[in-house]
Design an enzyme around this catalytic site. Structure first.
Site, mmCIF file in Angstrom:
data_model
loop_
_atom_site.group_PDB
_atom_site.id
_atom_site.type_symbol
_atom_site.label_atom_id
_atom_site.label_comp_id
_atom_site.label_asym_id
_atom_site.label_seq_id
_atom_site.Cartn_x
_atom_site.Cartn_y
_atom_site.Cartn_z
ATOM 1 N N HIS A 1 0.228 33.168 -17.101
ATOM 2 C CA HIS A 1 1.116 33.864 -16.059
ATOM 3 C C HIS A 1 1.799 34.695 -16.518
ATOM 4 O O HIS A 1 1.898 36.018 -15.551
ATOM 5 C CB HIS A 1 2.239 32.456 -15.638
ATOM 6 C CG HIS A 1 3.325 32.942 -14.898
ATOM 7 N ND1 HIS A 1 2.708 33.179 -13.266
ATOM 8 C CD2 HIS A 1 4.595 33.273 -14.757
ATOM 9 C CE1 HIS A 1 3.960 33.561 -12.860
ATOM 10 N NE2 HIS A 1 5.011 33.442 -13.586
ATOM 11 N N ARG B 1 2.308 40.941 -16.271
ATOM 12 C CA ARG B 1 2.444 41.917 -17.574
ATOM 13 C C ARG B 1 1.664 42.846 -17.683
ATOM 14 O O ARG B 1 1.533 44.000 -18.350
ATOM 15 C CB ARG B 1 3.202 41.400 -18.788
ATOM 16 C CG ARG B 1 4.569 40.478 -18.400
ATOM 17 C CD ARG B 1 5.504 41.604 -17.731
ATOM 18 N NE ARG B 1 6.766 40.561 -17.574
ATOM 19 C CZ ARG B 1 7.871 41.061 -16.854
ATOM 20 N NH1 ARG B 1 7.835 42.228 -16.453
ATOM 21 N NH2 ARG B 1 9.006 40.631 -16.724
#
Length: 302
Positions: free
Chosen positions: A218, A223
């Protein structure tokens, strides 16, 4: 990535030590253990420990007593099924512990992912090093005109040089004052827990960060995305390479179904079906907002 000779010697000593084990070992990850992978100008990512591998994911999914099925193809297919259908707990059986050196402002973004265990270097007990993140000229950019969270074009020439000089001068001045407030030998000085308040957000900190594979994916999905801020994205990209060596089947499934995939709303799916049927769909007839329509056009390559 300035590692001292003492730090390098410590890493070499850690890497030289081996021990017999009955635990699952990932050959790809073993090559990364303790090694510092440079990120930005002074940062790094180091693998300190890990648990599990691709087979551990399958073992958990099947609640089996041994390793996964003998067929590698079956294991890979199961992992892809689990990823495709958004299963989470089998991936949570694998864990990774990292030692990360990063600028404070990057750490503040990173820590928003609250599903990890973190222990950070304490500026109450220790004096922070004189190390600051100063962006390369090509990463000194203006504010985006269309995205309140993003960058626009890179600053050029004298303007870029002016900004970089301000960043360097402010960083040096703040650290000089930090040292002065702590006090020299023979002076009482200010407590470290108070003196640190004057330090800028581009100073480097360090932490140990432990997370399970589901929550790591996740983190990486957000990111390592092209829209993420560059300074945290380069850490995520480094971590992606580590994870690909650790759990190659799981990472390939993650690449295909998360990192390289897109989510379409019901209106977007309807618009796409109408387009495939030959209808000339416009933003006005799609039921999408202007921003949604722009994102939809980017997805379908128009």
């Amino acid at each position: 990535m300035p590692l001292s000779s003492e730090q390098l010697a410590e890493i070499d000593a850690q890497r030289a030590h081996t021990a017999p084990t009955r635990r699952v070992v990932s050959p790809g990850m073993e090559s990364h253990l303790y090694r510092a992978h440079p990120v930005l100008d002074h940062g790094f990512v180091r693998v300190i420990d890990y648990m599990g591998d691709d087979a551990a994911i399958c073992q958990a999914a099947r609640v089996s007593y041994g390793t996964g099925t003998k067929s590698v193809q079956n294991d890979e297919g199961l992992i892809r099924y689990l990823m495709r259908h958004w299963h989470s707990t089998p991936f949570e059986m694998c864990e990774l512990k990292l030692h990360v050196k990063l600028p404070v402002f990057v750490a503040r973004q990173w820590i928003r992912h609250r599903t990890a265990n973190v222990n950070e270097y304490s500026a109450r007990y220790s004096i922070l090093d004189r190390e600051f993140y100063i962006p390369a000229p090509e990463h000194v950019a203006a504010q985006s005109a269309v995205n309140n969270q993003g960058r626009g074009e890179a600053l050029q020439g004298e303007e870029a040089a002016r900004v970089l000089e301000i960043l360097k001068a402010d960083s040096a001045r703040c650290y000089d004052n930090y040292e002065a407030m702590i006090g020299q030998e023979g002076q009482q000085g200010l407590a470290r827990e108070l003196a640190r308040m004057n330090l800028p957000a581009n100073i480097y900190t360090q932490w140990y960060w432990k997370v399970d594979l589901h929550n790591l994916f996740h983190f990486l999905r957000l990111r390592a995305d092209a829209h993420a801020q560059y300074e945290i994205r380069v850490y995520a990209e480094t971590m992606c390479r580590l994870v690909a060596d650790w759990v190659p089947f799981a990472y390939k499934a993650f690449e295909d179904y998360r990192l390289g995939a897109v989510n379409l709303s019901a209106q977007m799916v309807d618009s796409l079906r109408r387009m495939l049927a030959g209808e000339a769909v416009t933003q006005e007839t799609s039921g999408l907002s202007a921003r949604e329509w722009r994102e939809f056009q980017d997805v379908i390559g128009r």
